[in-house]
Design an enzyme around this catalytic site. Structure first.
Site, PDB file in Angstrom:
ATOM      1  N   LYS A   8       0.849  -1.197   0.000  1.00  0.00           N
ATOM      2  CA  LYS A   8       0.000   0.000   0.000  1.00  0.00           C
ATOM      3  C   LYS A   8       0.877   1.236   0.000  1.00  0.00           C
ATOM      4  CE  LYS A   8       1.088   1.322   4.335  1.00  0.00           C
ATOM      5  NZ  LYS A   8       1.660   2.636   4.741  1.00  0.00           N
ATOM      6  N   ALA A  99       9.732  -0.336   4.905  1.00  0.00           N
ATOM      7  CA  ALA A  99       9.793   0.622   3.810  1.00  0.00           C
ATOM      8  C   ALA A  99       8.557   1.495   3.697  1.00  0.00           C
ATOM      9  CB  ALA A  99      10.018  -0.125   2.489  1.00  0.00           C
ATOM     10  N   GLY A 102       3.724  -1.278   4.163  1.00  0.00           N
ATOM     11  CA  GLY A 102       2.789  -2.139   4.877  1.00  0.00           C
ATOM     12  C   GLY A 102       2.946  -3.617   4.582  1.00  0.00           C
ATOM     13  N   ASP A 137      -2.491  -0.702   9.688  1.00  0.00           N
ATOM     14  CA  ASP A 137      -2.905  -0.915   8.304  1.00  0.00           C
ATOM     15  C   ASP A 137      -3.689  -2.216   8.114  1.00  0.00           C
ATOM     16  OD1 ASP A 137      -1.532   1.389   7.531  1.00  0.00           O
ATOM     17  OD2 ASP A 137       0.301   0.284   7.080  1.00  0.00           O
TER      18      ASP A 137
END
Length: 257
Positions: A8, A99, A102, A137
């Site tokens: 995402k 990074a 997610g 998330d």
């Protein structure tokens, strides 16, 4: 069974009040799945015993070891709610780790959704309140939405229908950003701009992408100056939509028109 676990990006990300009791910030963000970037998960029942077995691999098949396995944490949570998790799970990673994409939350959600669906169980509000403590998330990934707005601690997910398709260009230079470090740095900032989510959503629908904000970007740039330098290099010769941070970093993205 083979399932895909998508990355995402946060089209905008606002950070609100911090709850010391549960150690979480309230958030307001619009997320979109990156349709061309995903991990592959092979999952099937462990017929020999009632234990779960999780293995991570690189895209080339090399075994990866994780100190903090998010999928294991979600399985433990499901067990606490009386849901059996005797599965063998092999995860082949393409989403960069730490990074801002997610990847861990996506993996956990994909596994949890498979198990819940197989047992014909819908996640309750109580379960979702516990899930966000593992990853804000995860409820988004549990939903069927491609673009959605998350609020509260991430457990409130509302589909966003845009009058256009979102196409994302992603850039990652391999820097691993620790989410806790970035949030700690954010809380230490003296000035925090107050931004309304409804206004950000309006700007998104108007395709004013450069005006969308990620309130963790400054904190990430302070904690990881190399991410700031990478961003400046990418944006040096760009006149259109510029690269900005996704999540707590280090991945950068821009909307392609």
């Amino acid at each position: 069974m083979e399932i895909k676990s998508y990355a995402k990006v946060n089209l905008y990300l606002l950070v609100h009040k911090y709850n010391k009791k549960i150690g979480l910030h309230k958030l307001d963000s619009v997320l979109t799945k990156a349709g061309n970037l995903y991990d592959t998960i092979n999952i099937y029942k462990n017929e020999k015993d009632d234990t779960s077995k999780i293995r991570y691999f690189t895209g080339s098949g090399q075994l990866i070891k994780f100190e903090d396995c998010v999928v294991k944490r979600i399985l433990n949570l499901l067990n606490d709610f009386g849901i059996k998790t005797n599965y063998k799970i092999d995860i082949y990673k393409k989403i960069p780790i730490q990074a801002g994409l997610g990847g861990g939350s996506s993996n956990a959600a994909a596994v949890a959704k498979y198990i819940l669906d197989e047992n014909k169980i819908k996640p309750t509000p109580k379960l979702l309140r516990e899930i966000v403590k593992i990853g804000s998330d995860i409820p988004f990934f549990l939903s069927k939405f491609t673009v959605a707005r998350i609020t509260s601690y991430g457990e409130k997910v509302k589909q966003i229908k845009l009058p256009f398709n979102i196409e994302i260009e992603i850039a990652n230079n391999g820097i691993a950003c620790n989410t806790k470090t970035v949030f700690d740095k954010y809380r230490s900032l003296e000035k925090k701009e107050k931004i309304k989510g409804d206004k950000q959503l309006k700007l998104l629908k108007e395709k004013n992408f450069n005006a969308l904000r990620n309130q963790l970007q400054q904190a990430c740039f302070i904690a990881y100056p190399e991410v700031k330098e990478f961003t400046a290099r990418l944006n040096e010769n760009i006149n259109g939509n510029r690269f900005k941070l996704s999540g707590s970093g280090s991945t950068l993205f821009r909307v392609i028109e």
